[in-house]
Design a protein around this motif. Structure first.
Motif, PDB file in Angstrom:
ATOM      1  N   MET A   1       0.690  -1.338   0.064  1.00  0.00           N
ATOM      2  CA  MET A   1      -0.019  -0.002  -0.048  1.00  0.00           C
ATOM      3  C   MET A   1       1.007   1.227   0.092  1.00  0.00           C
ATOM      4  N   ALA A   2       0.146   2.408  -0.824  1.00  0.00           N
ATOM      5  CA  ALA A   2       0.976   3.451  -0.667  1.00  0.00           C
ATOM      6  C   ALA A   2       1.289   4.226   0.451  1.00  0.00           C
ATOM      7  N   GLU A   3       2.535   4.816   0.697  1.00  0.00           N
ATOM      8  CA  GLU A   3       2.402   5.515   2.063  1.00  0.00           C
ATOM      9  C   GLU A   3       1.924   7.086   1.979  1.00  0.00           C
ATOM     10  N   ARG A   4       1.696   7.494   3.058  1.00  0.00           N
ATOM     11  CA  ARG A   4       1.018   9.045   3.060  1.00  0.00           C
ATOM     12  C   ARG A   4       2.007   9.922   3.119  1.00  0.00           C
ATOM     13  N   LEU A   5       1.610  11.240   2.506  1.00  0.00           N
ATOM     14  CA  LEU A   5       2.672  12.148   2.442  1.00  0.00           C
ATOM     15  C   LEU A   5       2.197  13.001   3.703  1.00  0.00           C
ATOM     16  N   VAL A   6       3.348  13.493   4.210  1.00  0.00           N
ATOM     17  CA  VAL A   6       3.471  14.195   5.627  1.00  0.00           C
ATOM     18  C   VAL A   6       3.938  15.681   5.236  1.00  0.00           C
ATOM     19  N   THR A   7       3.280  16.687   5.689  1.00  0.00           N
ATOM     20  CA  THR A   7       3.894  18.095   5.618  1.00  0.00           C
ATOM     21  C   THR A   7       5.021  18.245   6.709  1.00  0.00           C
ATOM     22  N   ILE A   8       6.483  18.294   6.235  1.00  0.00           N
ATOM     23  CA  ILE A   8       7.196  18.748   7.207  1.00  0.00           C
ATOM     24  C   ILE A   8       7.698  20.185   7.225  1.00  0.00           C
ATOM     25  N   ALA A   9       7.192  20.964   6.236  1.00  0.00           N
ATOM     26  CA  ALA A   9       7.611  22.298   6.522  1.00  0.00           C
ATOM     27  C   ALA A   9       6.542  23.121   5.546  1.00  0.00           C
ATOM     28  N   THR A  10       6.529  24.441   5.849  1.00  0.00           N
ATOM     29  CA  THR A  10       5.515  25.333   5.069  1.00  0.00           C
ATOM     30  C   THR A  10       6.458  26.652   4.678  1.00  0.00           C
ATOM     31  N   PHE A  11       6.446  27.078   3.594  1.00  0.00           N
ATOM     32  CA  PHE A  11       7.104  28.304   3.212  1.00  0.00           C
ATOM     33  C   PHE A  11       6.230  29.226   2.725  1.00  0.00           C
ATOM     34  N   ASN A  12       6.403  30.753   2.782  1.00  0.00           N
ATOM     35  CA  ASN A  12       6.006  31.710   2.165  1.00  0.00           C
ATOM     36  C   ASN A  12       6.295  31.978   0.793  1.00  0.00           C
ATOM     37  N   GLU A  13       7.429  31.548   0.232  1.00  0.00           N
ATOM     38  CA  GLU A  13       8.055  31.831  -1.138  1.00  0.00           C
ATOM     39  C   GLU A  13       8.166  30.273  -1.764  1.00  0.00           C
ATOM     40  N   PRO A  14       7.789  30.306  -2.778  1.00  0.00           N
ATOM     41  CA  PRO A  14       8.369  29.091  -3.656  1.00  0.00           C
ATOM     42  C   PRO A  14       9.534  28.875  -3.703  1.00  0.00           C
ATOM     43  N   THR A  15      10.237  29.814  -4.129  1.00  0.00           N
ATOM     44  CA  THR A  15      11.776  29.637  -4.259  1.00  0.00           C
ATOM     45  C   THR A  15      12.560  29.211  -3.224  1.00  0.00           C
ATOM     46  N   GLU A  16      12.230  29.411  -1.858  1.00  0.00           N
ATOM     47  CA  GLU A  16      12.848  29.091  -0.676  1.00  0.00           C
ATOM     48  C   GLU A  16      12.360  27.290  -0.637  1.00  0.00           C
ATOM     49  N   ALA A  17      11.006  27.189  -0.779  1.00  0.00           N
ATOM     50  CA  ALA A  17      10.785  25.662  -0.918  1.00  0.00           C
ATOM     51  C   ALA A  17      11.517  24.778  -1.753  1.00  0.00           C
ATOM     52  N   HIS A  18      11.729  25.399  -3.201  1.00  0.00           N
ATOM     53  CA  HIS A  18      12.453  24.756  -3.958  1.00  0.00           C
ATOM     54  C   HIS A  18      13.767  24.367  -3.567  1.00  0.00           C
ATOM     55  N   ILE A  19      14.581  25.324  -2.840  1.00  0.00           N
ATOM     56  CA  ILE A  19      15.866  25.244  -2.469  1.00  0.00           C
ATOM     57  C   ILE A  19      16.048  24.022  -1.380  1.00  0.00           C
ATOM     58  N   VAL A  20      15.092  24.055  -0.563  1.00  0.00           N
ATOM     59  CA  VAL A  20      14.918  22.898   0.539  1.00  0.00           C
ATOM     60  C   VAL A  20      14.631  21.526  -0.189  1.00  0.00           C
ATOM     61  N   ALA A  48      -3.766  32.445   2.807  1.00  0.00           N
ATOM     62  CA  ALA A  48      -5.009  31.835   2.650  1.00  0.00           C
ATOM     63  C   ALA A  48      -4.666  30.361   2.582  1.00  0.00           C
ATOM     64  N   VAL A  49      -4.035  29.751   1.764  1.00  0.00           N
ATOM     65  CA  VAL A  49      -3.896  28.338   1.525  1.00  0.00           C
ATOM     66  C   VAL A  49      -2.905  27.705   2.491  1.00  0.00           C
ATOM     67  N   GLY A  50      -2.109  28.482   3.499  1.00  0.00           N
ATOM     68  CA  GLY A  50      -1.321  27.868   4.243  1.00  0.00           C
ATOM     69  C   GLY A  50       0.338  27.727   3.943  1.00  0.00           C
ATOM     70  N   GLY A  51       0.269  28.620   2.698  1.00  0.00           N
ATOM     71  CA  GLY A  51       1.639  28.676   2.242  1.00  0.00           C
ATOM     72  C   GLY A  51       2.263  27.453   1.323  1.00  0.00           C
ATOM     73  N   VAL A  52       3.562  27.268   0.999  1.00  0.00           N
ATOM     74  CA  VAL A  52       3.934  26.297   0.168  1.00  0.00           C
ATOM     75  C   VAL A  52       4.219  25.237   1.114  1.00  0.00           C
ATOM     76  N   LYS A  53       3.644  23.963   0.961  1.00  0.00           N
ATOM     77  CA  LYS A  53       3.940  22.973   2.055  1.00  0.00           C
ATOM     78  C   LYS A  53       4.923  21.835   1.308  1.00  0.00           C
ATOM     79  N   LEU A  54       5.884  21.570   2.015  1.00  0.00           N
ATOM     80  CA  LEU A  54       6.997  20.325   1.669  1.00  0.00           C
ATOM     81  C   LEU A  54       6.435  19.208   2.257  1.00  0.00           C
ATOM     82  N   LYS A  55       6.282  18.363   1.392  1.00  0.00           N
ATOM     83  CA  LYS A  55       5.919  16.846   1.739  1.00  0.00           C
ATOM     84  C   LYS A  55       6.687  15.721   1.329  1.00  0.00           C
ATOM     85  N   VAL A  56       6.816  14.834   2.551  1.00  0.00           N
ATOM     86  CA  VAL A  56       7.725  13.664   2.338  1.00  0.00           C
ATOM     87  C   VAL A  56       6.739  12.478   2.513  1.00  0.00           C
ATOM     88  N   THR A  57       7.472  11.443   2.405  1.00  0.00           N
ATOM     89  CA  THR A  57       6.397  10.077   2.808  1.00  0.00           C
ATOM     90  C   THR A  57       6.552  10.031   4.257  1.00  0.00           C
TER      91      THR A  57
END
Length: 147
Positions: A1-20, A48-57
């Motif tokens: 069965m597929a693993e769930r994705l968990v949000t480990i961090a949120t960012f206000n800027e997509p650029t910062e999220a892409h770096i991490v 409003a959407v809670g920022g850019v969410k970084l998700k991992v399994t």
């Protein structure tokens, strides 16, 4: 069965999220960015959407959080393999012009004739660029054309 994705961090800027995200992927942890396109198109929607969410399994969440803590703490160093050979930095060879009259290197190229440029602007209302490749020495005032 597929693993769930968990949000480990949120960012206000997509650029910062892409770096991490890139750093975690370099460590071998697959990642996913949620809501990155919404925030990229409308930055004011970030709150409003809670920022850019970084998700991992779920299985990689603990290791990803540890890496994220090292990155945010400033103690993270990416170690290159010893068998990777880096190329030496390229050096640009720029031929320096010298004045044929005095030998000074304080020389500039004048690509346009300032006289034609100014007269056409006064008479026509717009400048006509007349190409003239002349060089001028700022030390002795000598003007010449390169052959």
């Amino acid at each position: 069965m597929a693993e769930r994705l968990v949000t480990i961090a949120t960012f206000n800027e997509p650029t910062e999220a892409h770096i991490v995200k890139g750093r975690l992927e370099a460590e071998g942890i697959p990642c996913f960015l949620g809501d990155e396109h919404i925030v990229a198109v409308q930055p004011f929607y970030s709150v409003a959407v809670g920022g850019v969410k970084l998700k991992v399994t779920e299985g990689d969440a603990d290791e990803a959080r540890a890496i994220l803590a090292r990155i945010q703490g400033g103690t993270s160093e990416y170690i290159l393999d010893d068998n990777i050979e880096l190329a030496p930095p390229m050096q640009e060879h720029v031929q320096q012009l010298t004045c044929p009259n005095c030998g000074s290197e304080h020389v500039a190229e004048e690509k346009f004739s300032k006289t034609v440029f100014s007269i056409s602007y006064l008479l026509l209302g717009f400048p006509v660029p007349f190409v003239s490749r002349k060089y001028k020495c700022y030390d002795c005032g000598y003007i010449w054309q390169q052959e």
